[in-house]
Enzyme design. Structure first.
Site, PDB file in Angstrom:
ATOM      1  N   GLY A  20      -2.158   2.306  -2.688  1.00  0.00           N
ATOM      2  CA  GLY A  20      -1.017   2.383  -3.603  1.00  0.00           C
ATOM      3  C   GLY A  20      -0.414   3.783  -3.625  1.00  0.00           C
ATOM      4  O   GLY A  20       0.797   3.969  -3.653  1.00  0.00           O
ATOM      5  N   ARG A  43      11.588   8.306  -0.434  1.00  0.00           N
ATOM      6  CA  ARG A  43      11.044   8.168  -1.799  1.00  0.00           C
ATOM      7  C   ARG A  43       9.633   8.741  -1.934  1.00  0.00           C
ATOM      8  O   ARG A  43       8.888   8.366  -2.855  1.00  0.00           O
ATOM      9  CB  ARG A  43      11.034   6.706  -2.260  1.00  0.00           C
ATOM     10  CG  ARG A  43      12.421   6.190  -2.548  1.00  0.00           C
ATOM     11  CD  ARG A  43      12.400   4.753  -2.982  1.00  0.00           C
ATOM     12  NE  ARG A  43      13.765   4.319  -3.212  1.00  0.00           N
ATOM     13  CZ  ARG A  43      14.304   4.111  -4.417  1.00  0.00           C
ATOM     14  NH1 ARG A  43      13.576   4.246  -5.488  1.00  0.00           N
ATOM     15  NH2 ARG A  43      15.545   3.737  -4.531  1.00  0.00           N
ATOM     16  N   SER A  90      -7.939   1.055  -6.021  1.00  0.00           N
ATOM     17  CA  SER A  90      -8.938   1.084  -7.088  1.00  0.00           C
ATOM     18  C   SER A  90      -8.810  -0.188  -7.928  1.00  0.00           C
ATOM     19  O   SER A  90      -7.807  -0.888  -7.870  1.00  0.00           O
ATOM     20  CB  SER A  90      -8.738   2.327  -7.958  1.00  0.00           C
ATOM     21  OG  SER A  90      -7.446   2.296  -8.517  1.00  0.00           O
ATOM     22  N   ASP A 204     -12.869   2.142 -12.917  1.00  0.00           N
ATOM     23  CA  ASP A 204     -13.108   2.094 -14.361  1.00  0.00           C
ATOM     24  C   ASP A 204     -13.707   0.741 -14.703  1.00  0.00           C
ATOM     25  O   ASP A 204     -13.632  -0.195 -13.905  1.00  0.00           O
ATOM     26  CB  ASP A 204     -11.820   2.363 -15.157  1.00  0.00           C
ATOM     27  CG  ASP A 204     -10.665   1.483 -14.730  1.00  0.00           C
ATOM     28  OD1 ASP A 204     -10.067   1.760 -13.683  1.00  0.00           O
ATOM     29  OD2 ASP A 204     -10.394   0.497 -15.429  1.00  0.00           O
ATOM     30  N   ARG A 217     -13.621   9.610  -7.466  1.00  0.00           N
ATOM     31  CA  ARG A 217     -12.773   8.601  -6.833  1.00  0.00           C
ATOM     32  C   ARG A 217     -12.508   8.972  -5.383  1.00  0.00           C
ATOM     33  O   ARG A 217     -12.582   8.144  -4.500  1.00  0.00           O
ATOM     34  CB  ARG A 217     -11.456   8.437  -7.597  1.00  0.00           C
ATOM     35  CG  ARG A 217     -11.607   7.637  -8.869  1.00  0.00           C
ATOM     36  CD  ARG A 217     -10.285   7.066  -9.328  1.00  0.00           C
ATOM     37  NE  ARG A 217      -9.394   8.074  -9.840  1.00  0.00           N
ATOM     38  CZ  ARG A 217      -9.415   8.562 -11.073  1.00  0.00           C
ATOM     39  NH1 ARG A 217     -10.299   8.114 -11.935  1.00  0.00           N
ATOM     40  NH2 ARG A 217      -8.562   9.469 -11.455  1.00  0.00           N
TER      41      ARG A 217
HETATM   42  N1  HPA Z   1      -6.135  -2.405 -14.638  1.00  0.00           N
HETATM   43  C1  HPA Z   1      -5.235  -2.594 -13.674  1.00  0.00           C
HETATM   44  N2  HPA Z   1      -5.296  -1.984 -12.512  1.00  0.00           N
HETATM   45  C2  HPA Z   1      -6.301  -1.126 -12.304  1.00  0.00           C
HETATM   46  C3  HPA Z   1      -7.267  -0.889 -13.258  1.00  0.00           C
HETATM   47  C4  HPA Z   1      -7.183  -1.558 -14.486  1.00  0.00           C
HETATM   48  O1  HPA Z   1      -8.024  -1.403 -15.370  1.00  0.00           O
HETATM   49  N3  HPA Z   1      -8.124   0.032 -12.756  1.00  0.00           N
HETATM   50  C5  HPA Z   1      -7.699   0.337 -11.525  1.00  0.00           C
HETATM   51  N4  HPA Z   1      -6.592  -0.369 -11.238  1.00  0.00           N
END
Ligand code: HPA
Length: 239
Positions: A20, A43, A90, A204, A217
């Site tokens: 991303g 961009r 992530s 997380d 990370r």
């Molecule tokens: N929510 C949405 N997208 C994410 C999260 C989350 O808690 N953690 C990492 N990407």
């Protein structure tokens, strides 16, 4: 040249990693690819092509969320004929079977996105990974000894969700983690007969409330990148 990508035809490889974060794209190009050259700065959404074990591979930032990813993936497929697309990102864990920094290999992705409710009005579309990429990623994770789980994830349109009750429902139904892009990637790949997969690292934990530091990370992101690259190279390109 496409609307959002400044590369010439042929500058993008048929195999592509999709983080991303565009700065992650640069980090991957610098640390995992040989001879990487930047083909896009439009961009600030950086894209690079280099080689991995002698095979051409690209890496392109997609931005956050399904509408942003959709722009890049549409153009990569339609204008640059990419064949294998693997998201590396992530995710937030929904199960205590996952610890921080574990890898999630996404077999399928549910979504609350209007993108798919508009496309498939009246039914729910099964956004699923390419089986060969999935199988090869699992093999790569096993070979590397990376702690990983394979299963379904939830691609949310909201990072800050008002429907916190949704988390309980996802947990009840065995969804492993939440992120924001995979469902659109899988849907577009199916629409255009391409192979896609998402490999995510737990950053997380929605059940325990734990979070990683940015340094953690970065360190653990590498396992996921290697799994994704090895899975792509082990999956033949169509001639
Ligand atoms: N929510 C949405 N997208 C994410 C999260 C989350 O808690 N953690 C990492 N990407």
């Amino acid at each position: 040249m496409s609307t959002h990508i400044a590369a010439e035809a042929g500058q993008v490889a048929p195999r592509i990693l999709l983080p991303g974060d565009p700065l992650r794209a640069r980090w991957i190009a610098e640390n995992f690819l040989d001879g990487a050259e930047c083909y896009n700065e439009v961009r600030g959404m950086l894209g690079f092509t280099g080689t991995y074990r002698g095979e051409r591979v690209s890496v392109q930032g997609t931005g956050m969320g399904q509408p942003s990813l959709s722009i890049y993936v549409n153009e990569l497929i339609r204008e640059y004929a990419v064949q294998q697309l693997v998201r590396v990102g992530s995710c937030g864990a929904l199960t205590e079977r996952l610890a921080m920094r574990d890898v999630v290999i996404a077999q399928a992705a549910a979504t609350d996105s209007a993108m798919n409710s508009h496309r498939f009005e009246g039914f729910h579309y099964p956004a699923t990974a390419d089986f060969t990429l999935l199988r090869r990623a699992v093999e790569a994770a096993e070979a590397a000894g990376s702690t990983h789980l394979v299963g379904s994830i939830f691609s949310s349109d909201s990072f800050y969700h008002d429907r916190t009750d949704l988390t309980d429902r996802l947990v009840e139904f065995g969804v492993l983690a939440v992120e924001m892009e995979a469902a659109e990637l899988y849907t577009l790949a199916a629409r255009h007969d391409r192979a896609a997969l998402a490999v995510c690292t737990v950053s997380d934990h929605l059940v325990t409330g734990a979070m990683t530091t940015s340094q953690e990370r970065e360190q653990t992101f590498g396992d996921m990148v290697t799994i994704a690259l090895d899975a792509m190279l082990a999956t033949p390109l169509r001639s």
